[in-house]
Design a protein around this motif. Structure first.
Motif, PDB file in Angstrom:
ATOM      1  N   ASN A   1       0.931  -1.196   0.137  1.00 49.07           N
ATOM      2  CA  ASN A   1       0.079   0.061   0.078  1.00 49.07           C
ATOM      3  C   ASN A   1       0.769   1.203  -0.074  1.00 49.07           C
ATOM      4  OD1 ASN A   1      -3.032  -1.008   0.642  1.00 49.07           O
ATOM      5  ND2 ASN A   1      -1.566  -2.330   1.576  1.00 49.07           N
ATOM      6  N   LYS A   2       2.205   1.080  -0.471  1.00 44.81           N
ATOM      7  CA  LYS A   2       2.976   2.307  -0.201  1.00 44.81           C
ATOM      8  C   LYS A   2       2.461   3.577  -1.178  1.00 44.81           C
ATOM      9  CE  LYS A   2       5.638   0.418  -4.177  1.00 44.81           C
ATOM     10  NZ  LYS A   2       6.915  -0.171  -4.392  1.00 44.81           N
ATOM     11  N   HIS A   3       1.556   3.447  -1.991  1.00 36.91           N
ATOM     12  CA  HIS A   3       1.067   4.667  -2.725  1.00 36.91           C
ATOM     13  C   HIS A   3      -0.220   5.259  -2.027  1.00 36.91           C
ATOM     14  CE1 HIS A   3       4.473   4.333  -5.738  1.00 36.91           C
ATOM     15  NE2 HIS A   3       4.030   3.154  -6.003  1.00 36.91           N
ATOM     16  N   TYR A   4      -0.533   4.362  -1.072  1.00 34.11           N
ATOM     17  CA  TYR A   4      -2.143   4.631  -0.578  1.00 34.11           C
ATOM     18  C   TYR A   4      -2.054   4.655   0.829  1.00 34.11           C
ATOM     19  CZ  TYR A   4      -2.985   2.651  -5.222  1.00 34.11           C
ATOM     20  OH  TYR A   4      -2.969   2.442  -6.764  1.00 34.11           O
ATOM     21  N   TRP A   5      -0.916   5.017   1.717  1.00 37.75           N
ATOM     22  CA  TRP A   5      -0.820   5.385   3.142  1.00 37.75           C
ATOM     23  C   TRP A   5      -1.999   6.052   3.662  1.00 37.75           C
ATOM     24  CZ3 TRP A   5       5.001   5.486   4.104  1.00 37.75           C
ATOM     25  CH2 TRP A   5       5.697   4.367   3.608  1.00 37.75           C
ATOM     26  N   PHE A   6      -2.097   7.316   3.142  1.00 41.67           N
ATOM     27  CA  PHE A   6      -3.025   8.328   3.583  1.00 41.67           C
ATOM     28  C   PHE A   6      -4.252   8.498   2.766  1.00 41.67           C
ATOM     29  CE2 PHE A   6       1.631   9.171   4.837  1.00 41.67           C
ATOM     30  CZ  PHE A   6       1.429   8.895   6.127  1.00 41.67           C
ATOM     31  N   HIS A   7      -4.542   7.499   1.708  1.00 45.64           N
ATOM     32  CA  HIS A   7      -5.879   7.661   1.043  1.00 45.64           C
ATOM     33  C   HIS A   7      -7.133   7.317   1.959  1.00 45.64           C
ATOM     34  CE1 HIS A   7      -4.132   7.971  -3.081  1.00 45.64           C
ATOM     35  NE2 HIS A   7      -3.383   8.604  -2.483  1.00 45.64           N
ATOM     36  N   GLY A   8      -7.707   8.401   2.578  1.00 49.75           N
ATOM     37  CA  GLY A   8      -8.762   8.278   3.548  1.00 49.75           C
ATOM     38  C   GLY A   8      -8.337   7.792   4.583  1.00 49.75           C
ATOM     39  N   TRP A   9      -9.585   7.770   5.653  1.00 57.95           N
ATOM     40  CA  TRP A   9      -9.277   7.645   7.069  1.00 57.95           C
ATOM     41  C   TRP A   9      -9.309   6.061   7.376  1.00 57.95           C
ATOM     42  CZ3 TRP A   9     -12.572   4.366   9.869  1.00 57.95           C
ATOM     43  CH2 TRP A   9     -13.947   3.838   8.963  1.00 57.95           C
ATOM     44  N   LYS A  10      -9.688   4.941   6.569  1.00 65.86           N
ATOM     45  CA  LYS A  10      -9.502   3.826   6.800  1.00 65.86           C
ATOM     46  C   LYS A  10      -8.010   3.295   6.464  1.00 65.86           C
ATOM     47  CE  LYS A  10     -14.184   1.847   5.917  1.00 65.86           C
ATOM     48  NZ  LYS A  10     -14.883   1.173   4.980  1.00 65.86           N
ATOM     49  N   GLN A  11      -7.378   3.905   5.420  1.00 67.28           N
ATOM     50  CA  GLN A  11      -5.851   3.959   5.186  1.00 67.28           C
ATOM     51  C   GLN A  11      -5.138   4.107   6.060  1.00 67.28           C
ATOM     52  OE1 GLN A  11      -6.182   1.234   2.762  1.00 67.28           O
ATOM     53  NE2 GLN A  11      -4.355   2.260   2.117  1.00 67.28           N
ATOM     54  N   LYS A  12      -5.489   5.379   6.566  1.00 61.38           N
ATOM     55  CA  LYS A  12      -4.627   6.009   7.728  1.00 61.38           C
ATOM     56  C   LYS A  12      -4.594   5.230   9.073  1.00 61.38           C
ATOM     57  CE  LYS A  12      -5.287  10.763   6.142  1.00 61.38           C
ATOM     58  NZ  LYS A  12      -5.789  11.982   6.489  1.00 61.38           N
ATOM     59  N   ILE A  13      -5.733   4.616   9.305  1.00 58.26           N
ATOM     60  CA  ILE A  13      -5.886   3.822  10.485  1.00 58.26           C
ATOM     61  C   ILE A  13      -5.082   2.762  10.184  1.00 58.26           C
ATOM     62  CG2 ILE A  13      -7.184   2.367  11.911  1.00 58.26           C
ATOM     63  CD1 ILE A  13      -9.489   4.272  11.678  1.00 58.26           C
ATOM     64  N   LEU A  14      -5.178   1.851   9.112  1.00 59.85           N
ATOM     65  CA  LEU A  14      -4.375   0.484   8.790  1.00 59.85           C
ATOM     66  C   LEU A  14      -2.920   0.936   8.887  1.00 59.85           C
ATOM     67  CD1 LEU A  14      -6.780  -0.943   6.107  1.00 59.85           C
ATOM     68  CD2 LEU A  14      -6.306  -1.841   8.414  1.00 59.85           C
ATOM     69  N   PHE A  15      -2.548   2.194   8.306  1.00 61.29           N
ATOM     70  CA  PHE A  15      -1.203   2.773   8.332  1.00 61.29           C
ATOM     71  C   PHE A  15      -0.446   2.758   9.720  1.00 61.29           C
ATOM     72  CE2 PHE A  15       2.044   6.052   8.691  1.00 61.29           C
ATOM     73  CZ  PHE A  15       3.178   5.448   8.019  1.00 61.29           C
ATOM     74  N   GLY A  16      -1.142   3.078  10.655  1.00 58.95           N
ATOM     75  CA  GLY A  16      -0.869   3.276  12.029  1.00 58.95           C
ATOM     76  C   GLY A  16      -0.873   1.946  12.707  1.00 58.95           C
ATOM     77  N   LEU A  17      -1.888   1.185  12.431  1.00 56.09           N
ATOM     78  CA  LEU A  17      -1.892  -0.267  12.894  1.00 56.09           C
ATOM     79  C   LEU A  17      -0.697  -1.022  12.562  1.00 56.09           C
ATOM     80  CD1 LEU A  17      -3.497  -2.761  14.062  1.00 56.09           C
ATOM     81  CD2 LEU A  17      -4.444  -3.306  12.270  1.00 56.09           C
ATOM     82  N   ASN A  18      -0.067  -0.946  11.337  1.00 64.72           N
ATOM     83  CA  ASN A  18       0.835  -1.857  10.669  1.00 64.72           C
ATOM     84  C   ASN A  18       2.275  -1.190  11.046  1.00 64.72           C
ATOM     85  OD1 ASN A  18       0.064  -3.969   8.477  1.00 64.72           O
ATOM     86  ND2 ASN A  18      -1.381  -2.364   8.532  1.00 64.72           N
ATOM     87  N   VAL A  19       2.066   0.287  11.313  1.00 69.74           N
ATOM     88  CA  VAL A  19       3.302   0.612  11.796  1.00 69.74           C
ATOM     89  C   VAL A  19       3.603   0.068  13.151  1.00 69.74           C
ATOM     90  CG1 VAL A  19       4.782   2.887  12.596  1.00 69.74           C
ATOM     91  CG2 VAL A  19       3.628   2.689  10.196  1.00 69.74           C
ATOM     92  N   GLY A  20       2.483   0.085  14.032  1.00 64.49           N
ATOM     93  CA  GLY A  20       2.568  -0.274  15.225  1.00 64.49           C
ATOM     94  C   GLY A  20       2.834  -1.785  15.469  1.00 64.49           C
ATOM     95  N   ILE A  21       2.429  -2.672  14.454  1.00 65.49           N
ATOM     96  CA  ILE A  21       2.643  -3.996  14.645  1.00 65.49           C
ATOM     97  C   ILE A  21       4.453  -4.423  14.099  1.00 65.49           C
ATOM     98  CG2 ILE A  21       2.483  -6.198  12.938  1.00 65.49           C
ATOM     99  CD1 ILE A  21      -0.533  -5.344  12.819  1.00 65.49           C
ATOM    100  N   VAL A  22       4.793  -3.223  13.379  1.00 64.08           N
ATOM    101  CA  VAL A  22       6.431  -3.536  13.215  1.00 64.08           C
ATOM    102  C   VAL A  22       6.916  -3.204  14.424  1.00 64.08           C
ATOM    103  CG1 VAL A  22       8.222  -2.410  11.709  1.00 64.08           C
ATOM    104  CG2 VAL A  22       6.098  -2.947  10.870  1.00 64.08           C
ATOM    105  N   VAL A  23       6.637  -2.282  15.220  1.00 63.23           N
ATOM    106  CA  VAL A  23       7.284  -1.653  16.336  1.00 63.23           C
ATOM    107  C   VAL A  23       7.134  -2.920  17.209  1.00 63.23           C
ATOM    108  CG1 VAL A  23       7.038  -0.269  18.331  1.00 63.23           C
ATOM    109  CG2 VAL A  23       6.836   0.808  15.978  1.00 63.23           C
ATOM    110  N   ILE A  24       5.801  -3.619  17.235  1.00 58.59           N
ATOM    111  CA  ILE A  24       5.739  -4.793  18.551  1.00 58.59           C
ATOM    112  C   ILE A  24       6.595  -5.864  18.081  1.00 58.59           C
ATOM    113  CG2 ILE A  24       4.056  -6.505  18.894  1.00 58.59           C
ATOM    114  CD1 ILE A  24       1.639  -4.452  18.774  1.00 58.59           C
ATOM    115  N   GLY A  25       6.583  -6.136  16.703  1.00 59.71           N
ATOM    116  CA  GLY A  25       7.868  -6.847  16.377  1.00 59.71           C
ATOM    117  C   GLY A  25       9.330  -6.603  16.857  1.00 59.71           C
ATOM    118  N   LEU A  26       9.506  -5.332  16.638  1.00 55.48           N
ATOM    119  CA  LEU A  26      10.812  -4.511  17.022  1.00 55.48           C
ATOM    120  C   LEU A  26      11.249  -5.004  18.517  1.00 55.48           C
ATOM    121  CD1 LEU A  26      13.746  -3.462  16.332  1.00 55.48           C
ATOM    122  CD2 LEU A  26      12.396  -1.348  16.551  1.00 55.48           C
ATOM    123  N   VAL A  27      10.248  -4.446  19.204  1.00 49.32           N
ATOM    124  CA  VAL A  27      10.154  -4.475  20.654  1.00 49.32           C
ATOM    125  C   VAL A  27      10.373  -5.695  21.315  1.00 49.32           C
ATOM    126  CG1 VAL A  27       8.787  -3.916  23.010  1.00 49.32           C
ATOM    127  CG2 VAL A  27       9.045  -2.472  21.190  1.00 49.32           C
TER     128      VAL A  27
END
Length: 402
Positions: free
Chosen positions: A344-370
C-alpha cells in the motif's frame, strides 16, 4: 486442517507457565491479544501471496521486497528458525526419556538418541503423506495435553485459589513469558507454503480464521485449567506437572509430536538448502550418489547443529523464548507489517481507513521490534542464569529420578 496440525505443537506446553508469571488475567489477555494480532498479520501474508502467487517461502517474499539481499536474509532467518525448532524437539525428547525411563543417565545421552532417531527419519528425500503425519502429530499433542489436564485435576481434587493478578513479575520474566506465547502462534513462517497448497488462494481467509480460532480457544482453555489446578508451582513443559503416572502417560502420547513435528520441520529446512544447492541443474530430482549424499550431509549438518543448540540451551522455556524473540517476532509481526506497507506504499494516507491501517501496521512493526529486542535480552539473561545455576532439561538434570 493441515495448518492446525503444522502450527499447534510444543509451544502449547509453555503457556501455563506463562500464566503463572504474568498472572491469570493478564496472561489470558496476552494470549487473546497475540491471537488477534497474528490473525491480522496472517491475513496480510495471504494478501501478499494473492498478489504475488510465485511466493512460496519467506525467502521469496524477501526477494520481492528487497531483492537478492532480502532473499538471502529471510532465507537464512527462516532456515535458522527451523533449526532452533528442531533443537527444541531434541530437548523435549531428552526430557521425555528422563520421565519415561526414570533413569539417572545423563540427559546428553537421551538427546543424542533423539538426534540419531530424527536424523534417520529425515533421510528419505520424499516425505510422503505430509498431511497424515501432521494430523498424527496434532492428535498426539492434543491427547497429551488433555491427559495432563486430567492428571492435574485428579492430583488436586479442587482448583487452587489462583489470584487474577500475580505479584508484579520482573521485566525479564515478563518478556520471556510473552515470547513463549508468541512462539505458540509462530506458524506464520510456513504460511506462504501452506497457502500454496490451497485449491483456491481466495480461500485463505477461511482457513486462517479456522486456524486462529482453534488456537485461541485451545491455548486459553488449556492454560487456565492446568494453571488453576497446579498454581504458581507449575513447571514447563506443562506435562511435567501432571503427577508421576499421568506425566508418563502424557509423554508417551506426545511421542509422535516430539518426533514427527521435528522431522517435518527438518525436512522443510533440508529441502530449502537442497534446492538452493541444485537449483538450475538436473541433479535435483535424480537418485544419483551425488544427490543422495548431498541430502544426507545436509540432514546430518542441520541435525547436529540443532543438537548443539539443545545442549547449549538446555531449558525448554529458554530455547522457545530465544527462537521466538529473535525470529518469530519478525515472521509473525514485523515482516507482515512491512508487507502491508509495501503493498500500500502509494495509498498510506488515502482516506481515514488507510490512515488507521497505516498506523496499525507501523504499530505491528514496532511490536515485532520491541518483542525482538526485549525478548532477546531476557532470553540471553535467562540462559546465562540457568547455566550458572546448573538447570537442565526443563525440570530434569542428569541424575533426576523424580
Amino acid at each position: 486442517m493441515i495448518m492446525i496440525a503444522e502450527t499447534i505443537s510444543l509451544g502449547i506446553l509453555a503457556l501455563p507457565k506463562a500464566l503463572s508469571i504474568l498472572g491469570l488475567l493478564p496472561g489470558v489477555l496476552v494470549i487473546i491479544i497475540v491471537g488477534i494480532l497474528t490473525s491480522y498479520t496472517g491475513f496480510t501474508i495471504g494478501q501478499l501471496k494473492r498478489r504475488y502467487v510465485q511466493i512460496h517461502t519467506m525467502a521469496d517474499a524477501g526477494e520481492i521486497l528487497f531483492g537478492g539481499i532480502g532473499r538471502t536474509t529471510l532465507g537464512t532467518a527462516q532456515l535458522t528458525f527451523f533449526v532452533f525448532v528442531m533443537g527444541s524437539h531434541i530437548l523435549t525428547f531428552s526430557i521425555m526419556m528422563n520421565v519415561l525411563t526414570d533413569h539417572s543417565a545423563c540427559t546428553m545421552a537421551f538427546s543424542f538418541s533423539g538426534l540419531i532417531i530424527s536424523l534417520v527419519l529425515t533421510l528419505p528425500r520424499r516425505l510422503e503423506n505430509l498431511s497424515q503425519l501432521s494430523s498424527v502429530s496434532f492428535v498426539s499433542i492434543i491427547g497429551a495435553v488433555f491427559t495432563s489436564m486430567v492428571g492435574v485435576s485428579l492430583a488436586n481434587q479442587a482448583p487452587k485459589h489462583v489470584p487474577l493478578f500475580s505479584p508484579a513479575p520482573t521485566v525479564h520474566d515478563a518478556c520471556l513469558a510473552v515470547a513463549n506465547i508468541v512462539f505458540a502462534y509462530a506458524g506464520h513462517v510456513a504460511f506462504f507454503t501452506l497457502f500454496s497448497e490451497l485449491r483456491d488462494i481466495n480461500d485463505y481467509p477461511k482457513a486462517l480464521a479456522f486456524l486462529q480460532a482453534s488456537e485461541m480457544v485451545l491455548y486459553t482453555v488449556t492454560s487456565i485449567v492446568i494453571y488453576a489446578f497446579v498454581g504458581p508451582t507449575i513447571t514447563s513443559p506443562a506435562l511435567n506437572s501432571a503427577g508421576r503416572l499421568f506425566r508418563k502417560i502424557s509423554y508417551a502420547i506426545a511421542i509422535p509430536t516430539i518426533v514427527i513435528a521435528g522431522v517435518v520441520n527438518a525436512h522443510v529446512a533440508v529441502k530449502f538448502l537442497y534446492v538452493r544447492i541444485f537449483r538450475g541443474t538436473n541433479a535435483m530430482h535424480t537418485t544419483s550418489f551425488m544427490a543422495r549424499s548431498t541430502w544426507a550431509i545436509v540432514c546430518a549438518a542441520l541435525w547436529v547443529l540443532s543438537w548443539m543448540i539443545a545442549e547449549s540451551i538446555p531449558v525448554f522455556n529458554d530455547i522457545l523464548g530465544f527462537a521466538s524473540s529473535l525470529f518469530a517476532s519478525w515472521f509473525s509481526f514485523g515482516l507482515p507489517g512491512i508487507f502491508w506497507l509495501h503493498m500500500n506504499k502509494h495509498y498510506w494516507f488515502h482516506g481515514w481507513k488507510q490512515k488507521i491501517l497505516f498506523g496499525l501496521n507501523v504499530g505491528i512493526v514496532v511490536i515485532g521490534l520491541v518483542t525482538c529486542v526485549f525478548g532477546f535480552y531476557s532470553s540471553i539473561k535467562s540462559i546465562h542464569e540457568n547455566l550458572v545455576d546448573g538447570v537442565s532439561g526443563g525440570s530434569f538434570s542428569c541424575a533426576d529420578n523424580s
